[in-house]
Design a protein around this motif. Sequence first.
Motif, PDB file in Angstrom:
ATOM      1  N   ILE A 182       0.862  -1.189   0.000  1.00  0.00           N
ATOM      2  CA  ILE A 182       0.000   0.000   0.000  1.00  0.00           C
ATOM      3  C   ILE A 182       0.892   1.230   0.000  1.00  0.00           C
ATOM      4  CG2 ILE A 182      -1.824   1.248   1.221  1.00  0.00           C
ATOM      5  CD1 ILE A 182      -2.536  -1.445   2.557  1.00  0.00           C
ATOM      6  N   ASP A 183       0.756   2.054  -1.025  1.00  0.00           N
ATOM      7  CA  ASP A 183       1.563   3.274  -1.103  1.00  0.00           C
ATOM      8  C   ASP A 183       0.957   4.394  -0.261  1.00  0.00           C
ATOM      9  OD1 ASP A 183       3.362   2.086  -2.883  1.00  0.00           O
ATOM     10  OD2 ASP A 183       2.045   2.536  -4.585  1.00  0.00           O
ATOM     11  N   ASN A 184      -0.354   4.496  -0.320  1.00  0.00           N
ATOM     12  CA  ASN A 184      -1.030   5.583   0.380  1.00  0.00           C
ATOM     13  C   ASN A 184      -2.521   5.298   0.395  1.00  0.00           C
ATOM     14  OD1 ASN A 184      -1.355   7.965   1.765  1.00  0.00           O
ATOM     15  ND2 ASN A 184      -0.161   9.179   0.322  1.00  0.00           N
ATOM     16  N   TYR A 185      -3.228   6.045   1.225  1.00  0.00           N
ATOM     17  CA  TYR A 185      -4.685   5.983   1.219  1.00  0.00           C
ATOM     18  C   TYR A 185      -5.236   6.991   0.219  1.00  0.00           C
ATOM     19  CZ  TYR A 185      -4.505   3.787   5.896  1.00  0.00           C
ATOM     20  OH  TYR A 185      -4.270   2.974   6.963  1.00  0.00           O
ATOM     21  N   ASP A 186      -6.359   6.628  -0.396  1.00  0.00           N
ATOM     22  CA  ASP A 186      -7.176   7.622  -1.078  1.00  0.00           C
ATOM     23  C   ASP A 186      -8.140   8.143  -0.013  1.00  0.00           C
ATOM     24  OD1 ASP A 186      -8.929   9.135  -2.506  1.00  0.00           O
ATOM     25  OD2 ASP A 186      -9.581   7.546  -3.864  1.00  0.00           O
ATOM     26  N   THR A 187      -7.876   9.326   0.476  1.00  0.00           N
ATOM     27  CA  THR A 187      -8.627   9.845   1.626  1.00  0.00           C
ATOM     28  C   THR A 187      -9.917  10.573   1.230  1.00  0.00           C
ATOM     29  OG1 THR A 187      -7.289  11.873   1.608  1.00  0.00           O
ATOM     30  CG2 THR A 187      -6.547  10.060   3.025  1.00  0.00           C
ATOM     31  N   ASP A 188     -10.365  10.374   0.008  1.00  0.00           N
ATOM     32  CA  ASP A 188     -11.578  11.059  -0.450  1.00  0.00           C
ATOM     33  C   ASP A 188     -12.794  10.685   0.395  1.00  0.00           C
ATOM     34  OD1 ASP A 188     -13.037  12.712  -2.347  1.00  0.00           O
ATOM     35  OD2 ASP A 188     -13.912  10.834  -3.073  1.00  0.00           O
ATOM     36  N   MET A 189     -12.804   9.476   0.968  1.00  0.00           N
ATOM     37  CA  MET A 189     -13.941   9.039   1.785  1.00  0.00           C
ATOM     38  C   MET A 189     -13.650   9.118   3.277  1.00  0.00           C
ATOM     39  SD  MET A 189     -16.235   5.985   0.189  1.00  0.00           S
ATOM     40  CE  MET A 189     -14.927   4.772   0.104  1.00  0.00           C
ATOM     41  N   LEU A 190     -12.567   9.810   3.647  1.00  0.00           N
ATOM     42  CA  LEU A 190     -12.177   9.893   5.056  1.00  0.00           C
ATOM     43  C   LEU A 190     -12.294  11.321   5.579  1.00  0.00           C
ATOM     44  CD1 LEU A 190     -10.815   8.746   7.642  1.00  0.00           C
ATOM     45  CD2 LEU A 190      -8.613   9.326   6.567  1.00  0.00           C
ATOM     46  N   ALA A 191     -12.969  11.468   6.695  1.00  0.00           N
ATOM     47  CA  ALA A 191     -13.013  12.746   7.404  1.00  0.00           C
ATOM     48  C   ALA A 191     -12.210  12.598   8.698  1.00  0.00           C
ATOM     49  CB  ALA A 191     -14.451  13.144   7.726  1.00  0.00           C
ATOM     50  N   THR A 192     -11.275  13.489   8.928  1.00  0.00           N
ATOM     51  CA  THR A 192     -10.502  13.491  10.169  1.00  0.00           C
ATOM     52  C   THR A 192     -11.026  14.587  11.087  1.00  0.00           C
ATOM     53  OG1 THR A 192      -8.896  15.078   9.312  1.00  0.00           O
ATOM     54  CG2 THR A 192      -8.458  12.725   8.900  1.00  0.00           C
ATOM     55  N   THR A 193     -10.595  14.554  12.338  1.00  0.00           N
ATOM     56  CA  THR A 193     -11.005  15.588  13.281  1.00  0.00           C
ATOM     57  C   THR A 193     -10.525  16.956  12.811  1.00  0.00           C
ATOM     58  OG1 THR A 193     -10.961  14.007  15.117  1.00  0.00           O
ATOM     59  CG2 THR A 193     -10.869  16.343  15.692  1.00  0.00           C
ATOM     60  N   GLU A 194      -9.304  17.012  12.297  1.00  0.00           N
ATOM     61  CA  GLU A 194      -8.769  18.290  11.816  1.00  0.00           C
ATOM     62  C   GLU A 194      -9.603  18.827  10.657  1.00  0.00           C
ATOM     63  OE1 GLU A 194      -7.029  15.517  12.331  1.00  0.00           O
ATOM     64  OE2 GLU A 194      -6.056  16.159  14.211  1.00  0.00           O
ATOM     65  N   TRP A 195      -9.958  17.939   9.745  1.00  0.00           N
ATOM     66  CA  TRP A 195     -10.791  18.352   8.603  1.00  0.00           C
ATOM     67  C   TRP A 195     -12.162  18.809   9.084  1.00  0.00           C
ATOM     68  CZ3 TRP A 195     -15.394  16.972   6.289  1.00  0.00           C
ATOM     69  CH2 TRP A 195     -15.603  17.419   4.975  1.00  0.00           C
ATOM     70  N   MET A 196     -12.721  18.097  10.047  1.00  0.00           N
ATOM     71  CA  MET A 196     -14.025  18.465  10.605  1.00  0.00           C
ATOM     72  C   MET A 196     -13.977  19.842  11.252  1.00  0.00           C
ATOM     73  SD  MET A 196     -16.427  15.836  10.539  1.00  0.00           S
ATOM     74  CE  MET A 196     -17.275  15.725  12.107  1.00  0.00           C
ATOM     75  N   ARG A 197     -12.906  20.123  11.974  1.00  0.00           N
ATOM     76  CA  ARG A 197     -12.747  21.451  12.589  1.00  0.00           C
ATOM     77  C   ARG A 197     -12.782  22.550  11.520  1.00  0.00           C
ATOM     78  NH1 ARG A 197     -10.577  22.197  17.802  1.00  0.00           N
ATOM     79  NH2 ARG A 197      -9.770  20.322  18.855  1.00  0.00           N
ATOM     80  N   ALA A 198     -12.024  22.324  10.450  1.00  0.00           N
ATOM     81  CA  ALA A 198     -11.871  23.345   9.419  1.00  0.00           C
ATOM     82  C   ALA A 198     -13.148  23.551   8.606  1.00  0.00           C
ATOM     83  CB  ALA A 198     -10.713  22.976   8.499  1.00  0.00           C
ATOM     84  N   GLU A 199     -13.913  22.468   8.404  1.00  0.00           N
ATOM     85  CA  GLU A 199     -15.072  22.527   7.512  1.00  0.00           C
ATOM     86  C   GLU A 199     -16.410  22.497   8.254  1.00  0.00           C
ATOM     87  OE1 GLU A 199     -14.591  22.952   4.297  1.00  0.00           O
ATOM     88  OE2 GLU A 199     -12.412  22.789   4.475  1.00  0.00           O
ATOM     89  N   PHE A 200     -16.371  22.665   9.564  1.00  0.00           N
ATOM     90  CA  PHE A 200     -17.552  22.424  10.396  1.00  0.00           C
ATOM     91  C   PHE A 200     -18.796  23.186   9.927  1.00  0.00           C
ATOM     92  CE2 PHE A 200     -20.140  22.777  14.303  1.00  0.00           C
ATOM     93  CZ  PHE A 200     -20.255  21.429  14.601  1.00  0.00           C
ATOM     94  N   GLU A 201     -18.632  24.410   9.509  1.00  0.00           N
ATOM     95  CA  GLU A 201     -19.786  25.229   9.106  1.00  0.00           C
ATOM     96  C   GLU A 201     -20.295  24.880   7.713  1.00  0.00           C
ATOM     97  OE1 GLU A 201     -21.290  27.133  11.209  1.00  0.00           O
ATOM     98  OE2 GLU A 201     -19.783  26.753  12.758  1.00  0.00           O
ATOM     99  N   LYS A 202     -19.545  24.062   6.972  1.00  0.00           N
ATOM    100  CA  LYS A 202     -19.902  23.785   5.578  1.00  0.00           C
ATOM    101  C   LYS A 202     -20.465  22.385   5.372  1.00  0.00           C
ATOM    102  CE  LYS A 202     -15.942  26.596   4.129  1.00  0.00           C
ATOM    103  NZ  LYS A 202     -14.638  26.556   3.407  1.00  0.00           N
ATOM    104  N   ILE A 203     -20.413  21.549   6.382  1.00  0.00           N
ATOM    105  CA  ILE A 203     -20.772  20.144   6.203  1.00  0.00           C
ATOM    106  C   ILE A 203     -22.088  19.793   6.892  1.00  0.00           C
ATOM    107  CG2 ILE A 203     -18.397  19.368   5.914  1.00  0.00           C
ATOM    108  CD1 ILE A 203     -18.303  18.599   8.824  1.00  0.00           C
ATOM    109  N   LYS A 204     -22.709  18.726   6.397  1.00  0.00           N
ATOM    110  CA  LYS A 204     -23.877  18.165   7.061  1.00  0.00           C
ATOM    111  C   LYS A 204     -23.430  16.870   7.736  1.00  0.00           C
ATOM    112  CE  LYS A 204     -27.445  20.404   4.397  1.00  0.00           C
ATOM    113  NZ  LYS A 204     -28.655  20.268   3.538  1.00  0.00           N
TER     114      LYS A 204
END
Length: 312
Positions: A182-204
Amino acid sequence: MKTLSGFWRKTLLALIIVIGFTGYQTCEASGPSLDIQDRGYARNDLLVSVDWLKNNLENNQLLLIDTRSKDAYANGHIPGAIHVDWKVFSDMKAPRGKGFAVLLGVEQLTEKFQAYGLEPGRTIVVYADPSGWGEDGRVVWMLRMAGLTDSKILDGGWPAWKNGGGTVTREETLPPSGTCEIDNYDTDMLATTEWMRAEFEKIKILDVRTKKEFDGATDYKEPRGGHITGAIHIPWTDFLNVDSTVKSQMEIEEILARSGIEKDDFIVTYCTSGIRSAHTALVLRMAGFEKAKNYDASINEWGAFEDLPMEK
């Protein structure tokens, strides 16, 4: 005359009961009776039927995975299935909270993939018992992130196999060896806590746990009770029919529309440790909600940060 009138009243009542019961049965069975290809999914690449599996069980390129408990596997499983616990791919040694039960790093995950023969070029079919937590969805979500995109869920899981007359064995199948890197993850389907913090007002945010958990129960040692502020509650089982097969495209769209969720929304699903929510994220992607992500750290990590908003 009174006797005749009483007879007809009883006859009419019996007819009403029969018609009502028949209508109820037809309504309940309408979803499950549809073949997978007739359910109208936007992307029909996630589910396989019992009949498909029966016809492909001897395929050398098929790798069949049973994600139920060891005891359940030992008591009977689909012939050729290997037993795999979702936990072996997750960091179960991290402190409950920050990092607990999230996917292992690439190097550790590569070792696990090789140990279980998880390889590109194989068709990997995963099944679970729908009375569990959607463990089949968690494994397929992980496989697809790691690049093994020919990975599927057996629609209806273990009960569908038994009810469909599938052969059952107690003979253990050992995992084949593999060389997958495995070289890397395709993180398109992954939400992290950091991402959630940054996008909190834009997501459902979609909480797919039970109502009891949503309202504050901490039966699984969650750091805090309640749910992420503003989260919409739709239990993951709402997307399943009475026989545990997945509902049709139209039904999935109707469920989400009632909660104001549209196809172009950024959607984050979560539960306790990202198991049930992984299953839901896959179902939403299949239905054309292409921005759906699974927050695999889920409430175990969110609740561990006191500054992150929660409510009951």
